[in-house]
Design a protein around this motif. Structure first.
Motif, PDB file in Angstrom:
ATOM      1  N   LEU A  70       0.876  -1.176   0.000  1.00 30.40           N
ATOM      2  CA  LEU A  70       0.000   0.000   0.000  1.00 30.40           C
ATOM      3  C   LEU A  70       0.908   1.219   0.000  1.00 30.40           C
ATOM      4  O   LEU A  70       1.796   1.320   0.848  1.00 30.40           O
ATOM      5  CB  LEU A  70      -0.887  -0.011   1.253  1.00 30.40           C
ATOM      6  CG  LEU A  70      -1.888   1.098   1.425  1.00 30.40           C
ATOM      7  CD1 LEU A  70      -2.967   1.023   0.342  1.00 30.40           C
ATOM      8  CD2 LEU A  70      -2.553   1.016   2.794  1.00 30.40           C
ATOM      9  N   GLY A  71       0.714   2.113  -0.942  1.00 39.33           N
ATOM     10  CA  GLY A  71       1.655   3.217  -1.035  1.00 39.33           C
ATOM     11  C   GLY A  71       1.039   4.510  -1.536  1.00 39.33           C
ATOM     12  O   GLY A  71      -0.129   4.561  -1.921  1.00 39.33           O
ATOM     13  N   THR A  72       1.861   5.494  -1.523  1.00 39.05           N
ATOM     14  CA  THR A  72       1.444   6.805  -2.017  1.00 39.05           C
ATOM     15  C   THR A  72       2.603   7.395  -2.810  1.00 39.05           C
ATOM     16  O   THR A  72       3.706   6.852  -2.770  1.00 39.05           O
ATOM     17  CB  THR A  72       1.034   7.698  -0.834  1.00 39.05           C
ATOM     18  OG1 THR A  72       0.537   8.914  -1.345  1.00 39.05           O
ATOM     19  CG2 THR A  72       2.205   7.990   0.086  1.00 39.05           C
ATOM     20  N   ALA A  73       2.341   8.470  -3.544  1.00 39.01           N
ATOM     21  CA  ALA A  73       3.393   8.963  -4.436  1.00 39.01           C
ATOM     22  C   ALA A  73       3.280  10.460  -4.685  1.00 39.01           C
ATOM     23  O   ALA A  73       2.212  11.051  -4.522  1.00 39.01           O
ATOM     24  CB  ALA A  73       3.316   8.230  -5.765  1.00 39.01           C
ATOM     25  N   CYS A 116      -6.029  17.919  -3.931  1.00 37.85           N
ATOM     26  CA  CYS A 116      -5.690  16.800  -4.812  1.00 37.85           C
ATOM     27  C   CYS A 116      -4.933  15.718  -4.035  1.00 37.85           C
ATOM     28  O   CYS A 116      -4.002  16.020  -3.294  1.00 37.85           O
ATOM     29  CB  CYS A 116      -4.823  17.345  -5.949  1.00 37.85           C
ATOM     30  SG  CYS A 116      -4.270  16.110  -7.088  1.00 37.85           S
ATOM     31  N   TRP A 117      -5.374  14.487  -4.187  1.00 43.89           N
ATOM     32  CA  TRP A 117      -4.630  13.323  -3.710  1.00 43.89           C
ATOM     33  C   TRP A 117      -4.134  12.640  -4.980  1.00 43.89           C
ATOM     34  O   TRP A 117      -4.905  11.907  -5.618  1.00 43.89           O
ATOM     35  CB  TRP A 117      -5.532  12.382  -2.910  1.00 43.89           C
ATOM     36  CG  TRP A 117      -5.857  12.866  -1.548  1.00 43.89           C
ATOM     37  CD1 TRP A 117      -5.250  12.525  -0.377  1.00 43.89           C
ATOM     38  CD2 TRP A 117      -6.891  13.790  -1.186  1.00 43.89           C
ATOM     39  NE1 TRP A 117      -5.834  13.173   0.677  1.00 43.89           N
ATOM     40  CE2 TRP A 117      -6.837  13.959   0.212  1.00 43.89           C
ATOM     41  CE3 TRP A 117      -7.851  14.510  -1.904  1.00 43.89           C
ATOM     42  CZ2 TRP A 117      -7.713  14.798   0.889  1.00 43.89           C
ATOM     43  CZ3 TRP A 117      -8.702  15.336  -1.229  1.00 43.89           C
ATOM     44  CH2 TRP A 117      -8.631  15.476   0.152  1.00 43.89           C
ATOM     45  N   PRO A 118      -2.927  12.888  -5.386  1.00 45.29           N
ATOM     46  CA  PRO A 118      -2.535  12.488  -6.739  1.00 45.29           C
ATOM     47  C   PRO A 118      -2.465  10.990  -6.945  1.00 45.29           C
ATOM     48  O   PRO A 118      -2.869  10.506  -7.984  1.00 45.29           O
ATOM     49  CB  PRO A 118      -1.178  13.138  -6.948  1.00 45.29           C
ATOM     50  CG  PRO A 118      -0.737  13.609  -5.634  1.00 45.29           C
ATOM     51  CD  PRO A 118      -1.859  13.595  -4.681  1.00 45.29           C
ATOM     52  N   LEU A 120      -2.560   7.064  -4.878  1.00 50.95           N
ATOM     53  CA  LEU A 120      -2.466   6.023  -3.859  1.00 50.95           C
ATOM     54  C   LEU A 120      -2.418   4.705  -4.627  1.00 50.95           C
ATOM     55  O   LEU A 120      -3.047   4.576  -5.676  1.00 50.95           O
ATOM     56  CB  LEU A 120      -3.686   6.044  -2.935  1.00 50.95           C
ATOM     57  CG  LEU A 120      -3.991   7.368  -2.246  1.00 50.95           C
ATOM     58  CD1 LEU A 120      -5.267   7.257  -1.440  1.00 50.95           C
ATOM     59  CD2 LEU A 120      -2.840   7.775  -1.344  1.00 50.95           C
ATOM     60  N   GLY A 235       5.738   3.457   0.630  1.00 50.09           N
ATOM     61  CA  GLY A 235       4.622   2.772   1.245  1.00 50.09           C
ATOM     62  C   GLY A 235       5.070   1.623   2.102  1.00 50.09           C
ATOM     63  O   GLY A 235       6.258   1.493   2.411  1.00 50.09           O
ATOM     64  N   VAL A 236       4.124   0.818   2.493  1.00 50.31           N
ATOM     65  CA  VAL A 236       4.432  -0.358   3.306  1.00 50.31           C
ATOM     66  C   VAL A 236       3.878  -1.589   2.602  1.00 50.31           C
ATOM     67  O   VAL A 236       2.933  -1.494   1.820  1.00 50.31           O
ATOM     68  CB  VAL A 236       3.841  -0.274   4.722  1.00 50.31           C
ATOM     69  CG1 VAL A 236       4.547   0.759   5.545  1.00 50.31           C
ATOM     70  CG2 VAL A 236       2.355  -0.042   4.691  1.00 50.31           C
TER      71      VAL A 236
ATOM     72  N   VAL B  11       1.619   5.303   6.991  1.00 48.33           N
ATOM     73  CA  VAL B  11       1.225   5.524   5.590  1.00 48.33           C
ATOM     74  C   VAL B  11       0.021   6.447   5.515  1.00 48.33           C
ATOM     75  O   VAL B  11      -0.012   7.400   4.724  1.00 48.33           O
ATOM     76  CB  VAL B  11       0.909   4.179   4.897  1.00 48.33           C
ATOM     77  CG1 VAL B  11       0.250   4.422   3.551  1.00 48.33           C
ATOM     78  CG2 VAL B  11       2.189   3.407   4.711  1.00 48.33           C
ATOM     79  N   PHE B  15      -0.724  10.450   3.753  1.00 51.25           N
ATOM     80  CA  PHE B  15      -1.742  10.897   2.796  1.00 51.25           C
ATOM     81  C   PHE B  15      -2.022  12.390   2.949  1.00 51.25           C
ATOM     82  O   PHE B  15      -2.254  13.106   1.991  1.00 51.25           O
ATOM     83  CB  PHE B  15      -3.054  10.133   2.988  1.00 51.25           C
ATOM     84  CG  PHE B  15      -2.969   8.692   2.575  1.00 51.25           C
ATOM     85  CD1 PHE B  15      -1.882   8.214   1.866  1.00 51.25           C
ATOM     86  CD2 PHE B  15      -3.982   7.813   2.890  1.00 51.25           C
ATOM     87  CE1 PHE B  15      -1.789   6.882   1.498  1.00 51.25           C
ATOM     88  CE2 PHE B  15      -3.911   6.478   2.528  1.00 51.25           C
ATOM     89  CZ  PHE B  15      -2.806   6.016   1.830  1.00 51.25           C
ATOM     90  N   VAL B  18       0.776  14.106   1.249  1.00 47.46           N
ATOM     91  CA  VAL B  18       0.786  13.916  -0.202  1.00 47.46           C
ATOM     92  C   VAL B  18      -0.339  14.702  -0.858  1.00 47.46           C
ATOM     93  O   VAL B  18      -0.209  15.186  -1.964  1.00 47.46           O
ATOM     94  CB  VAL B  18       0.685  12.412  -0.532  1.00 47.46           C
ATOM     95  CG1 VAL B  18       0.446  12.194  -2.008  1.00 47.46           C
ATOM     96  CG2 VAL B  18       1.968  11.727  -0.118  1.00 47.46           C
ATOM     97  N   SER B  19      -1.468  14.850  -0.175  1.00 54.23           N
ATOM     98  CA  SER B  19      -2.538  15.666  -0.737  1.00 54.23           C
ATOM     99  C   SER B  19      -2.067  17.115  -0.775  1.00 54.23           C
ATOM    100  O   SER B  19      -1.312  17.548   0.085  1.00 54.23           O
ATOM    101  CB  SER B  19      -3.796  15.558   0.100  1.00 54.23           C
ATOM    102  OG  SER B  19      -3.662  16.318   1.264  1.00 54.23           O
ATOM    103  N   CYS B  20      -2.470  17.821  -1.781  1.00 59.34           N
ATOM    104  CA  CYS B  20      -2.002  19.187  -1.896  1.00 59.34           C
ATOM    105  C   CYS B  20      -3.112  20.083  -2.441  1.00 59.34           C
ATOM    106  O   CYS B  20      -4.042  19.603  -3.100  1.00 59.34           O
ATOM    107  CB  CYS B  20      -0.790  19.266  -2.802  1.00 59.34           C
ATOM    108  SG  CYS B  20      -1.060  18.494  -4.394  1.00 59.34           S
TER     109      CYS B  20
END
Lengths: 240, 264
Positions: A70-73, A116-118, A120, A235-236, B11, B15, B18-20
């Motif tokens: 599970l990750g984000t970027a 914006c959550w670009p 996940l 992420g993890v 994680v 979030f 990371v949200s902007c």
């Protein structure tokens, strides 16, 4: 039509790679999958010592054939460009002639900040060889903005846009240590742009040029890549 | 398992980072609501003020005995391309529009001066209206406007008014009508649909003083705007001052002052 051809190509590559990998798995001995560290342990220790060694300590990557991440970027230019394809339909009509009711409504409402959550991501990988794992990767990114009353701040309407992708993912591991693994990956699939009144589907590519994972059963990872998955990813994951 | 929760917490917390915000929020400006409602009500009031001052000027013109002076007064206040014709119990003013279409205003005066008997004024020129003027016991005049069309709105108004007429210049026939009126105006805009009208109700809280030379000089109005389409209801108070000339708009307890450079 081009999307269908692309999807067929992806399905073909996925099935071919899976079949090839499966044939390798059935023909190879388990000992072939043991890491260099494990080989070193075998040579240096007696059979008694080996039997006392905990499998968790000695075989971090072999014991767990599956992993879920599970990750984000941080998005790249292409993802930002795709995000910017979002159009605020209602606001676009402002240039047209508006009657008093609409003018008053515009005056009594304001647009809140556009958030914006670009990106996940959720990624499942199945290890078919020591150096190759195959899986499915999905990413989702969205942005939202709401129209609120200038005084009460109540939401009158919410505008949202979502970018979701589903990809067949190939991961090539090229460095193995006890706790550390480094890899590169390539994903092929499709991306959906979902917005009220304006939704479409397009082929999509995602690549991680360099990735590093740290940990054993539960691990953290970071990647540098390109495509719908973003540029800098973290992420993890859990191996099982 | 605890580690999994810790990792997940890490994680999930990322979030937020990371949200902007990619576009800032617009400014929240309640004054715009007050200004918008006021400008719409002001347009309606301007139209009605013109109706009333025209009647006073017309009555004054009829009182002028000298024919040339009367014609001059008529030309000044009712335009060059206008004809006056006596018909039945009153007069017909025929004006040619810019597109050479005749616009008629019927003044049924019943051969009496304004304030001494009932007058009916009927305007037929697109935005038609019918206004009945009835003298009251206290000397004021009640204007009952039964069918009133202003731009895309239609409605009615009942106003009680008194007036003063100041002759400013005998040579040029300039005169100033000063009105003092109270009452209510209700106009319904159905441009968003028959069943979803927008209604603007204006009623006087303090008698309004209006001069056709200077605009609004005093008084207080309450303007209520009900929009069935968006389900909104807003109320704005407008209070007029003359020195310096301005209008104070009160919306949700906050006062916004609008200074007038060339009259309100």
């Amino acid at each position: 039509m081009r999307i269908r051809i692309f999807m067929l190509l992806v399905a073909f590559v996925a099935s071919l790679t899976t079949v090839l990998a499966q044939s390798n798995v059935t023909t190879e001995q388990l000992s072939d999958n043991v890491s260099a560290y494990w080989a070193e342990q075998q040579h240096s220790a007696t059979m008694t010592q080996v039997s006392n060694l905990s499998p968790d300590d000695a075989l971090p990557s072999v014991r767990f054939a599956n992993s879920l991440e599970l990750g984000t970027a941080v998005p790249g230019a292409s993802l930002i460009l795709l995000m910017e394809l979002y159009t605020d339909v209602d606001r676009g009509l402002q240039s047209q002639s508006r009657n008093f009711s609409q003018i008053l409504h515009d005056a009594s409402h304001y647009s809140s900040a556009e958030r914006c959550w670009p990106c996940l991501s959720l990624n499942y990988q199945h290890s078919v060889k020591r150096w190759l794992s195959l899986g499915v990767k999905s990413t989702v990114g969205w942005k939202t903005r709401s129209e609120r009353h200038v005084v009460s701040n109540d939401v009158y309407r919410r505008y949202s846009m979502c970018l979701a992708s589903l990809m067949f993912n190939m991961r090539f591991s090229w460095l193995h240590r006890d706790y550390v693994s480094m890899y590169s990956s390539l994903g092929l699939g499709a991306m959906a742009h979902i917005q009220f009144g304006d939704s479409w589907l397009a082929p999509m590519v995602d690549a991680a040029w360099v990735g590093i994972s740290v940990g054993k059963r539960v691990y953290g990872y970071a990647e540098f890549g390109a495509g719908v998955g973003g540029v800098l990813r973290a992420g993890v994951g859990v191996r099982f | 398992m605890r580690r999994v929760y810790l990792y997940l917490a890490m994680v999930l917390s990322t979030f937020t980072f990371v949200s902007c915000v990619i576009d800032d929020a617009e400014s929240r400006d309640p004054e715009r609501v007050a200004q918008t409602i006021w400008s719409e009500a002001h347009a309606d009031l301007r139209y009605i003020n013109k109706m009333l001052t025209d009647v006073v000027h017309f009555d004054h013109m009829l009182q002028i005995e000298d024919d040339s002076q009367r014609d001059k007064y008529f030309d000044i206040y009712f335009g060059q391309r206008t004809e006056l014709e006596e018909r039945g119990n009153g007069y017909v003013v025929k004006r040619m529009s810019n597109y050479d279409m005749p616009i008629y205003t019927y003044y049924i005066t019943n051969r009496c001066a304004l304030g001494e008997g009932e007058w009916t004024v009927r305007y037929e020129g697109g935005n038609d209206y019918t206004m009945t003027l009835t003298p009251q016991e206290d000397g004021s005049i009640e204007a009952d406007i039964s069918s009133l069309y202003v731009a895309e709105s239609e409605g009615s108004a009942i106003l009680t008014f008194g007036y003063l007429l100041h002759d400013l210049d005998q040579v040029t026939c300039n005169a100033e009508v000063e009105l003092c009126y109270e009452g209510s105006i209700e106009l319904v805009d159905r441009s968003m649909g028959e069943s979803k009208p927008l209604t603007i109700s204006t009623r006087t809280l303090e008698p309004v003083l209006f001069s056709d030379q200077w605009g609004f000089k005093g008084g207080k109005l309450r303007i209520e705007c009900r929009d069935e389409f968006y389900g909104s209801r807003d109320e704005v108070d407008a209070e007029f001052f003359f020195d310096p000339q301005r209008v104070d708009l009160t919306y949700l307890g906050v006062v916004y002052t609008k200074h007038a450079q060339y009259g309100i």
